[in-house]
Design a protein around this motif. Structure first.
Motif, short mmCIF file in Angstrom:
data_model
loop_
_atom_site.label_atom_id
_atom_site.label_comp_id
_atom_site.label_asym_id
_atom_site.label_seq_id
_atom_site.Cartn_x
_atom_site.Cartn_y
_atom_site.Cartn_z
N SER A 108 5.78 -0.05 -6.86
CA SER A 108 5.38 0.50 -8.15
C SER A 108 5.37 2.02 -8.10
CB SER A 108 3.99 -0.02 -8.52
OG SER A 108 3.98 -1.43 -8.65
N ALA A 109 4.89 2.59 -7.01
CA ALA A 109 4.85 4.04 -6.89
C ALA A 109 6.26 4.64 -6.88
CB ALA A 109 4.12 4.44 -5.60
N ARG A 110 7.18 3.97 -6.21
CA ARG A 110 8.58 4.45 -6.17
C ARG A 110 9.24 4.36 -7.54
NH1 ARG A 110 11.78 5.35 -1.60
NH2 ARG A 110 10.54 5.55 0.27
N ARG A 111 8.92 3.30 -8.27
CA ARG A 111 9.48 3.15 -9.62
C ARG A 111 9.01 4.27 -10.53
NH1 ARG A 111 8.67 -3.39 -10.49
NH2 ARG A 111 10.52 -4.04 -9.31
N ARG A 112 7.71 4.63 -10.42
CA ARG A 112 7.19 5.71 -11.25
C ARG A 112 7.85 7.04 -10.92
NH1 ARG A 112 2.21 3.03 -10.34
NH2 ARG A 112 1.69 4.49 -8.67
N LYS A 113 8.09 7.26 -9.61
CA LYS A 113 8.75 8.51 -9.21
C LYS A 113 10.18 8.58 -9.75
CE LYS A 113 6.13 9.46 -5.01
NZ LYS A 113 6.18 9.62 -3.52
N ASN A 114 10.86 7.41 -9.73
CA ASN A 114 12.26 7.37 -10.20
C ASN A 114 12.34 7.46 -11.73
OD1 ASN A 114 13.21 7.12 -7.61
ND2 ASN A 114 13.17 4.87 -7.61
N CYS A 135 0.49 -0.87 8.80
CA CYS A 135 1.53 0.15 8.63
C CYS A 135 1.78 0.46 7.15
CB CYS A 135 2.81 -0.33 9.31
SG CYS A 135 4.24 0.71 9.08
N VAL A 136 2.01 -0.59 6.36
CA VAL A 136 2.33 -0.41 4.93
C VAL A 136 1.12 0.07 4.16
CG1 VAL A 136 3.12 -1.59 2.85
CG2 VAL A 136 4.15 -2.15 5.06
N MET A 137 -0.06 -0.46 4.50
CA MET A 137 -1.28 -0.02 3.85
C MET A 137 -1.49 1.48 4.04
SD MET A 137 -5.17 -1.29 4.57
CE MET A 137 -4.74 -3.01 4.34
N GLY A 138 -1.07 1.98 5.19
CA GLY A 138 -1.25 3.39 5.49
C GLY A 138 -0.29 4.32 4.79
N GLY A 139 0.69 3.78 4.06
CA GLY A 139 1.59 4.63 3.29
C GLY A 139 3.03 4.61 3.72
N ILE A 188 -2.80 -9.13 1.58
CA ILE A 188 -2.85 -7.67 1.75
C ILE A 188 -1.45 -7.08 1.84
CG2 ILE A 188 -3.48 -5.83 3.38
CD1 ILE A 188 -6.00 -7.43 4.03
N VAL A 189 -0.56 -7.76 2.58
CA VAL A 189 0.82 -7.30 2.70
C VAL A 189 1.49 -7.27 1.33
CG1 VAL A 189 3.10 -7.82 3.64
CG2 VAL A 189 1.09 -8.08 5.08
N ILE A 190 1.31 -8.34 0.55
CA ILE A 190 1.91 -8.43 -0.79
C ILE A 190 1.41 -7.29 -1.68
CG2 ILE A 190 2.07 -9.81 -2.89
CD1 ILE A 190 1.94 -12.30 -1.10
N VAL A 191 0.10 -7.08 -1.68
CA VAL A 191 -0.48 -6.03 -2.53
C VAL A 191 0.01 -4.65 -2.10
CG1 VAL A 191 -2.64 -4.89 -3.18
CG2 VAL A 191 -2.54 -7.39 -3.08
N ALA A 192 0.04 -4.40 -0.78
CA ALA A 192 0.48 -3.10 -0.28
C ALA A 192 1.93 -2.83 -0.64
CB ALA A 192 0.29 -3.03 1.24
N VAL A 193 2.78 -3.83 -0.48
CA VAL A 193 4.20 -3.66 -0.83
C VAL A 193 4.37 -3.46 -2.33
CG1 VAL A 193 6.45 -4.80 -0.87
CG2 VAL A 193 5.03 -4.95 1.18
N TYR A 194 3.60 -4.20 -3.12
CA TYR A 194 3.69 -4.05 -4.58
C TYR A 194 3.29 -2.64 -5.01
CZ TYR A 194 2.67 -4.57 -9.54
OH TYR A 194 2.64 -4.40 -10.90
N ILE A 195 2.22 -2.12 -4.41
CA ILE A 195 1.79 -0.75 -4.73
C ILE A 195 2.87 0.25 -4.35
CG2 ILE A 195 0.13 1.06 -4.10
CD1 ILE A 195 -1.97 -1.14 -3.79
N ASP A 196 3.52 0.04 -3.19
CA ASP A 196 4.59 0.93 -2.73
C ASP A 196 5.78 0.90 -3.70
OD1 ASP A 196 6.25 2.52 -0.91
OD2 ASP A 196 7.26 0.63 -0.48
#
Length: 324
Positions: free
Chosen positions: A318-324, A260-264, A308-316
């Motif tokens: 990080s992406a939100r931080r960049r947007k903010n 689920c998280v890997m998918g975005g 994989i869960v840790i990496v996917a959540v970290y990417i999520d």
């Protein structure tokens, strides 16, 4: 990269989904080249699809819950509870197979109603209630079946017709049903009022409540949808693997959430991708087959899934931080 993102085809399909498909294809090629005959193409695809059938429904269900900003760690044990209780009713109390299948789905729905009620109306944190439901599901399954494993009818037996939900004369009917359900989930989540409210709850629940929306009702609905899909996942599990044992199912929680998280889908809610979840499930399922072909045990599989869960959540995050 910016020019690529502005491409009409990329914008329509989504860059994240395209990258995930590329990862899926690359994984398959790497496994085939490295493992050779240990990873036969046809058998590996068949085994991957068998895993996708039940894991896909788990991931679709938990996507709705995570979209609200919640979480559900009980989906695996609840799936086993559904299969065990309904299967035991069929084998020990001679309940017709069709009735047992309906009962299987209803048990999952009951857990969804219970979790949704406790989270939305009783204000119990999702993490707490999902851990409690996980133990309740294991307990009910163990008590009801007297800690015995339950085997659903084989394809050659009288009630073996239910296995047609997975395959008919070698044709993978299960993948068709799964993809149709994914399309329905996408329509519900993106094109209906309940779906939009579910996504808004994850973005800013208080703002939605202040606008006059009954947030409790829509939050509970997300858990009900999850429970309903978990019940369906249980049917596909027994149609594929036949035997279910009490006390198991935990390992599928992380795998479903990882897909689920890997998918975005964002772990903090407000953003969900049904299409991404479908591709993520295929990646997780293929990965499991590759790990087994390498000769690694279940312990190593759980470690890799956790990473994989840790990496996917970290990417999520990080992406939100960049947007903010």
């Amino acid at each position: 990269m910016e020019n690529l993102k502005q491409n009409p085809i990329v914008k329509k399909l989504g860059l994240n989904r395209i990258l995930l498909v590329c990862v899926l294809i690359l994984m398959f090629l790497v496994f085939k080249v490295v493992l050779g005959n240990k990873f036969p193409a046809v058998d590996s695809i068949r085994s991957t699809l068998n895993y996708v059938y039940f894991l896909g429904f788990l991931s679709l269900g938990v996507t709705f819950v995570i979209a609200t900003g919640g979480i559900d760690f009980s989906i695996g044990p609840v799936m086993f509870c559904c299969a065990l209780v309904s299967g035991y009713c069929m084998t020990s109390y001679k309940v017709p197979c069709a009735v047992a299948m309906i009962l299987c789905i209803l048990i999952g729905l009951c857990f969804g109603i219970f979790n949704g009620w406790m989270v939305s109306y009783m204000s119990v944190p999702p993490f707490i209630i999902s851990m409690a439901s996980m133990n309740i599901a294991k307990g009910i399954a163990s008590v009801f079946t007297k800690t015995q494993s339950v085997s659903w009818p084989a394809a050659s037996e009288a009630n073996g017709w239910f296995r047609n939900i997975v395959s008919v004369n070698g044709f993978p009917v299960g993948i068709v049903i799964f993809l149709v359900m994914a399309v329905i989930c996408g329509i519900v989540l993106y094109n209906t009022k309940p779906g939009r409210y579910i996504l808004c709850l994850g973005s800013n629940k208080e703002a939605v409540r202040l606008s006059g929306v009954n947030t409790k009702k829509w939050e509970m609905l997300a858990y009900m949808i999850c429970g309903f899909l978990v019940g369906i996942a249980a049917l596909f599990f027994v149609a594929t693997y036949t035997t279910v044992q009490p006390g198991y199912g935990d390992q599928y929680n992380n795998e479903a959430i990882a897909g689920c998280v890997m998918g975005g889908t964002s772990m903090v809610g407000g953003l969900a991708s049904i299409g991404g979840t479908v591709i993520g499930v295929f990646i997780i399922s293929l990965l499991q087959q590759g790990i087994m072909a390498f000769g690694l045990g279940k312990g190593q599989q759980m470690i890799i899934t956790g990473i994989i869960v840790i990496v996917a959540v970290y990417i999520d995050v990080s992406a939100r931080r960049r947007k903010n």
